[in-house]
Scaffold this motif. Structure first.
Motif, PDB file in Angstrom:
ATOM      1  N   LYS A   1       0.951  37.143 -24.225  1.00  0.00           N
ATOM      2  CA  LYS A   1       0.953  38.469 -23.599  1.00  0.00           C
ATOM      3  C   LYS A   1       0.953  39.579 -24.649  1.00  0.00           C
ATOM      4  O   LYS A   1       0.243  40.583 -24.513  1.00  0.00           O
ATOM      5  CB  LYS A   1       2.173  38.596 -22.679  1.00  0.00           C
ATOM      6  CG  LYS A   1       2.058  37.739 -21.425  1.00  0.00           C
ATOM      7  CD  LYS A   1       3.369  37.593 -20.692  1.00  0.00           C
ATOM      8  CE  LYS A   1       3.840  38.869 -20.072  1.00  0.00           C
ATOM      9  NZ  LYS A   1       5.056  38.673 -19.252  1.00  0.00           N
ATOM     10  N   LYS A   2       1.749  39.403 -25.719  1.00  0.00           N
ATOM     11  CA  LYS A   2       1.772  40.412 -26.787  1.00  0.00           C
ATOM     12  C   LYS A   2       0.402  40.532 -27.436  1.00  0.00           C
ATOM     13  O   LYS A   2      -0.099  41.636 -27.687  1.00  0.00           O
ATOM     14  CB  LYS A   2       2.808  40.033 -27.842  1.00  0.00           C
ATOM     15  CG  LYS A   2       4.243  40.009 -27.356  1.00  0.00           C
ATOM     16  CD  LYS A   2       4.792  41.404 -27.161  1.00  0.00           C
ATOM     17  CE  LYS A   2       6.267  41.338 -26.781  1.00  0.00           C
ATOM     18  NZ  LYS A   2       6.828  42.675 -26.466  1.00  0.00           N
TER      19      LYS A   2
ATOM     20  N   ASP B   1       0.669  35.087 -14.737  1.00  0.00           N
ATOM     21  CA  ASP B   1       1.358  35.955 -15.693  1.00  0.00           C
ATOM     22  C   ASP B   1       0.356  36.668 -16.607  1.00  0.00           C
ATOM     23  O   ASP B   1       0.523  37.857 -16.914  1.00  0.00           O
ATOM     24  CB  ASP B   1       2.337  35.138 -16.542  1.00  0.00           C
ATOM     25  CG  ASP B   1       3.581  34.742 -15.753  1.00  0.00           C
ATOM     26  OD1 ASP B   1       4.152  35.632 -15.086  1.00  0.00           O
ATOM     27  OD2 ASP B   1       3.967  33.563 -15.793  1.00  0.00           O
ATOM     28  N   MET B   2      -0.657  35.951 -17.067  1.00  0.00           N
ATOM     29  CA  MET B   2      -1.648  36.572 -17.940  1.00  0.00           C
ATOM     30  C   MET B   2      -2.513  37.553 -17.158  1.00  0.00           C
ATOM     31  O   MET B   2      -2.917  38.594 -17.678  1.00  0.00           O
ATOM     32  CB  MET B   2      -2.513  35.495 -18.602  1.00  0.00           C
ATOM     33  CG  MET B   2      -1.766  34.650 -19.630  1.00  0.00           C
ATOM     34  SD  MET B   2      -1.130  35.651 -21.007  1.00  0.00           S
ATOM     35  CE  MET B   2      -2.667  36.043 -21.850  1.00  0.00           C
ATOM     36  N   LYS B   3      -2.773  37.254 -15.897  1.00  0.00           N
ATOM     37  CA  LYS B   3      -3.503  38.214 -15.066  1.00  0.00           C
ATOM     38  C   LYS B   3      -2.692  39.507 -14.912  1.00  0.00           C
ATOM     39  O   LYS B   3      -3.237  40.615 -14.973  1.00  0.00           O
ATOM     40  CB  LYS B   3      -3.803  37.611 -13.681  1.00  0.00           C
ATOM     41  CG  LYS B   3      -5.015  36.695 -13.637  1.00  0.00           C
ATOM     42  CD  LYS B   3      -5.373  36.384 -12.189  1.00  0.00           C
ATOM     43  CE  LYS B   3      -6.774  35.803 -12.109  1.00  0.00           C
ATOM     44  NZ  LYS B   3      -7.234  35.628 -10.713  1.00  0.00           N
ATOM     45  N   ASN B   4      -1.410  39.327 -14.710  1.00  0.00           N
ATOM     46  CA  ASN B   4      -0.533  40.490 -14.591  1.00  0.00           C
ATOM     47  C   ASN B   4      -0.573  41.328 -15.870  1.00  0.00           C
ATOM     48  O   ASN B   4      -0.619  42.567 -15.817  1.00  0.00           O
ATOM     49  CB  ASN B   4       0.889  40.021 -14.302  1.00  0.00           C
ATOM     50  CG  ASN B   4       1.835  41.184 -14.059  1.00  0.00           C
ATOM     51  OD1 ASN B   4       1.501  42.110 -13.329  1.00  0.00           O
ATOM     52  ND2 ASN B   4       2.997  41.149 -14.665  1.00  0.00           N
ATOM     53  N   GLN B   5      -0.563  40.647 -17.008  1.00  0.00           N
ATOM     54  CA  GLN B   5      -0.631  41.369 -18.281  1.00  0.00           C
ATOM     55  C   GLN B   5      -1.975  42.068 -18.449  1.00  0.00           C
ATOM     56  O   GLN B   5      -2.042  43.192 -18.960  1.00  0.00           O
ATOM     57  CB  GLN B   5      -0.398  40.396 -19.441  1.00  0.00           C
ATOM     58  CG  GLN B   5      -0.361  41.041 -20.817  1.00  0.00           C
ATOM     59  CD  GLN B   5       0.905  41.854 -21.056  1.00  0.00           C
ATOM     60  OE1 GLN B   5       1.707  42.030 -20.139  1.00  0.00           O
ATOM     61  NE2 GLN B   5       1.077  42.356 -22.262  1.00  0.00           N
TER      62      GLN B   5
ATOM     63  N   VAL C   1      -2.914  45.905 -19.227  1.00  0.00           N
ATOM     64  CA  VAL C   1      -3.862  46.315 -20.282  1.00  0.00           C
ATOM     65  C   VAL C   1      -4.908  47.258 -19.698  1.00  0.00           C
ATOM     66  O   VAL C   1      -5.257  48.280 -20.308  1.00  0.00           O
ATOM     67  CB  VAL C   1      -4.525  45.077 -20.924  1.00  0.00           C
ATOM     68  CG1 VAL C   1      -5.677  45.488 -21.833  1.00  0.00           C
ATOM     69  CG2 VAL C   1      -3.490  44.270 -21.723  1.00  0.00           C
ATOM     70  N   PHE C   2      -5.434  46.923 -18.523  1.00  0.00           N
ATOM     71  CA  PHE C   2      -6.400  47.822 -17.874  1.00  0.00           C
ATOM     72  C   PHE C   2      -5.788  49.221 -17.691  1.00  0.00           C
ATOM     73  O   PHE C   2      -6.461  50.235 -17.884  1.00  0.00           O
ATOM     74  CB  PHE C   2      -6.817  47.268 -16.505  1.00  0.00           C
ATOM     75  CG  PHE C   2      -7.676  46.038 -16.562  1.00  0.00           C
ATOM     76  CD1 PHE C   2      -8.622  45.878 -17.560  1.00  0.00           C
ATOM     77  CD2 PHE C   2      -7.537  45.043 -15.608  1.00  0.00           C
ATOM     78  CE1 PHE C   2      -9.432  44.747 -17.604  1.00  0.00           C
ATOM     79  CE2 PHE C   2      -8.340  43.918 -15.646  1.00  0.00           C
ATOM     80  CZ  PHE C   2      -9.286  43.750 -16.646  1.00  0.00           C
TER      81      PHE C   2
ATOM     82  N   LYS D   1       0.363  45.464  -7.988  1.00  0.00           N
ATOM     83  CA  LYS D   1       0.368  46.016  -9.346  1.00  0.00           C
ATOM     84  C   LYS D   1      -0.884  46.871  -9.581  1.00  0.00           C
ATOM     85  O   LYS D   1      -0.808  47.960 -10.187  1.00  0.00           O
ATOM     86  CB  LYS D   1       0.409  44.875 -10.369  1.00  0.00           C
ATOM     87  CG  LYS D   1       1.764  44.207 -10.478  1.00  0.00           C
ATOM     88  CD  LYS D   1       2.767  45.118 -11.155  1.00  0.00           C
ATOM     89  CE  LYS D   1       4.161  44.485 -11.159  1.00  0.00           C
ATOM     90  NZ  LYS D   1       4.225  43.292 -12.025  1.00  0.00           N
ATOM     91  N   ALA D   2      -2.030  46.401  -9.131  1.00  0.00           N
ATOM     92  CA  ALA D   2      -3.267  47.164  -9.309  1.00  0.00           C
ATOM     93  C   ALA D   2      -3.176  48.509  -8.586  1.00  0.00           C
ATOM     94  O   ALA D   2      -3.578  49.550  -9.131  1.00  0.00           O
ATOM     95  CB  ALA D   2      -4.458  46.357  -8.801  1.00  0.00           C
TER      96      ALA D   2
END
Length: 410
Positions: free
Chosen positions: A320-321, A348-352, A356-357, A384-385
Motif C-alpha cells: 500500500k505504501k 485492500d489494494m483496491k481501496n488504496q 490514490v485516485f 469510498k469512491a
C-alpha cells in the motif's frame, strides 16, 4: 551622507560642550566615519572611541563603542596599521593582558562593570577581525577559547565554533572533534557537529563519522547524520551508506540516515537503496526506503515502487505504501492505474487505489471514481469512491451524485 553626519556630530561637541548629547556624539561621529570608509576617517574614528572611553566611561553608547572599536581596528589592521593589529590580537585573546599605564595620561575614571556577554561580543568582533588578517594567528587563539570548560565561557565557545568553521585549515576538523568529544555544553557540541559539515576536508568527514559511531549523545549523533548528508563529498555519502548497513546501531538513526540518502537522489544512492531494501527485515526501515526512493522522481523509481506494490510476497502495508508513493510521483499514468484497478482482486489494494485516485486531479480520475461508484460489486468500495468524489470539487460530481440519489433501487 556619512561625511556630513560626522561633521554635525563634531559640531555638537565644539558648540555645545555642556550638552547631554556630547558623550554619545563621540560614538556617532566615529560610526559615521567608520561607514565613510577611508583610512583617514577610520583613524579619526579610533581616536574618538578612545576619547569617549576615557572621558565618558558611563556613556549610554559605551558598550556599542567597544564593539565598534574592534571593527575599526580590524579594518585598519587589514590596511597595514601595526597598532591596530596589536589591539586586535590583544582583544581576541581568551584572557587579554593588561595594558601598561601610559605615564603621560591621567588615570581614567573607573568604567562601569561589563557583563560577561558583552565581553564575549567584544572578543568575537576581535576574533573575526583577526581571522581576516591572519588565520595562523587566530586559530590557536580559537583553540584556547574552545579548550575552556567553565560555565561562564559557554556563549563565547558557541560563537568561537562558528568562527572556526569558516577557516579551512589543517587544524579545523581536529579542534572541532575535540569540542564534540569534550565540551561539557550540549549546544556547543551540537553546533560543532553541524559546522563540521561546512569544513570541506576529508578530516571533517572522518571526524563526523567518528562522532556518529562513538558518541553517546543521541542528539549529537542525529546532527552528525545531517552534517554528513550536507557535506557533499563522496566520502561523506559512503559513510552514511556504510552506517545504515550496520546491525549494531540504533534503528532510529538508520531511519534518519536513509531519509537523507534519499534526499541526495543521485544514481548511486538510488541503486544502493533499492538493493538495501531486499536485505532489510525491519518494517520501519523498509517503509523509510520506499519513501526515500519516491523522492527520486524518475521513471525507474516509479517502476520499482509499482513492482513492490504488485509483489504478492510483500506485506500488505508495504504494498500500500509503495502504491501510494508511486501514484504521487507523477511518473505513473492515470491510464495505468485504471487498468491496475480493473485487474486487481485484492480489496485492500483496491481501496488504496481509490485513495490514490483521490490525490490526483486529472479528469480521467473522476471518470474512474464515478465508474467505481456505479458498478463496483463491493459496497464499501463504492462508498469510498462516493466520499472522495464529494471532496473533489469537480463540477460534474454534483449531477452524478444526484443521479445516484434518484436512481431506482433494483
Amino acid at each position: 551622507d556619512y561625511r556630513e553626519a560626522a561633521d554635525y556630530f563634531a559640531t555638537i561637541r565644539a558648540r555645545h560642550p555642556n550638552s547631554g548629547y556630547v558623550a554619545d556624539a563621540y560614538y556617532w561621529e566615529a560610526y559615521a566615519r567608520y561607514r565613510g570608509g577611508n583610512t583617514q576617517d577610520l583613524g579619526v574614528a579610533r581616536e574618538l572611541l578612545k576619547q569617549q572611553a576615557e572621558q565618558y566611561p558611563d556613556a549610554a553608547t559605551g558598550r556599542d563603542a567597544e564593539i565598534l572599536l574592534g571593527r575599526v581596528q580590524g579594518t585598519l589592521a587589514r590596511r597595514g596599521d601595526a597598532e591596530a593589529a596589536e589591539g586586535v590580537a590583544i582583544a581576541a585573546a581568551p584572557e587579554p593582558p593588561e595594558r601598561p599605564e601610559r605615564p603621560e595620561r591621567a588615570e581614567p575614571p573607573p568604567r562601569p562593570p561589563r557583563s560577561k556577554g558583552h565581553e564575549d561580543d567584544v572578543r568575537v568582533t576581535a576574533l573575526n577581525a583577526l581571522l581576516q588578517m591572519n588565520a595562523e594567528q587566530a586559530v590557536p587563539i580559537l583553540r584556547k577559547v574552545l579548550e575552556k570548560r567553565d560555565e561562564g565561557s559557554v556563549e563565547l565557545r558557541r560563537k568561537a565554533v562558528f568562527i572556526l568553521s569558516q577557516q579551512d585549515t589543517d587544524e579545523t576538523a581536529q579542534i572541532m572533534l575535540d569540542v564534540v568529544r569534550n565540551d561539557p555544553d550540549r549546544e556547543v557540541r551540537a553546533q560543532a557537529v553541524f559546522w563540521l559539515s561546512q569544513v570541506p576536508t576529508e578530516e571533517a568527514v572522518i571526524a563526523l563519522d567518528s562522532v556518529l559511531l562513538h558518541s553517546t549523545d543521541r542528539e549529537v549523533q542525529e546532527k552528525a547524520v545531517f552534517a554528513l548528508s550536507q557535506h557533499g563529498s563522496d566520502r561523506a555519502a559512503q559513510a552514511l551508506r556504510n552506517y545504515v548497513q550496520r546491525d549494531d546501531v540504533p534503528e532510529e538513526l538508520k531511519e534518519k540516515a536513509i531519509f537523507w540518502i534519499g534526499q541526495h537522489g543521485d544514481y548511486e544512492n538510488r541503486e544502493f537503496l533499492r538493493e538495501l531494501y531486499g536485505r532489510l527485515r525491519s518494517a520501519a526501515l523498509r517503509e523509510r526506503v520506499i519513501f526515500a526512493i519516491s523522492q527520486g522522481g524518475t521513471q525507474e523509481d516509479s517502476r520499482w515502487l509499482m513492482d513492490r506494490a504488485l509483489d504478492p510476497d510483500e506485506s500488505l502495508e508495504m504494498r500500500k505504501k509503495a502504491l501510494f508513493w508511486a501514484g504521487q510521483s507523477g511518473e505513473v499514468s492515470t491510464a495505468d492505474l485504471v487498468r491496475l484497478y480493473d485487474t486487481m482482486d485484492d480489496l485492500d489494494m483496491k481501496n488504496q487505489l481509490i485513495f490514490v485516485f483521490s490525490q490526483r486531479h486529472e479528469p480521467e480520475v473522476i471518470d474512474k471514481l464515478m465508474d467505481i461508484a456505479r458498478s463496483e460489486p463491493d459496497p464499501d468500495l463504492r462508498k469510498k469512491a462516493v466520499f472522495w468524489l464529494g471532496q473533489s470539487g469537480d463540477p460534474r460530481v454534483a449531477d452524478f451524485l444526484l443521479e445516484l440519489i434518484t436512481q431506482e433501487v433494483p
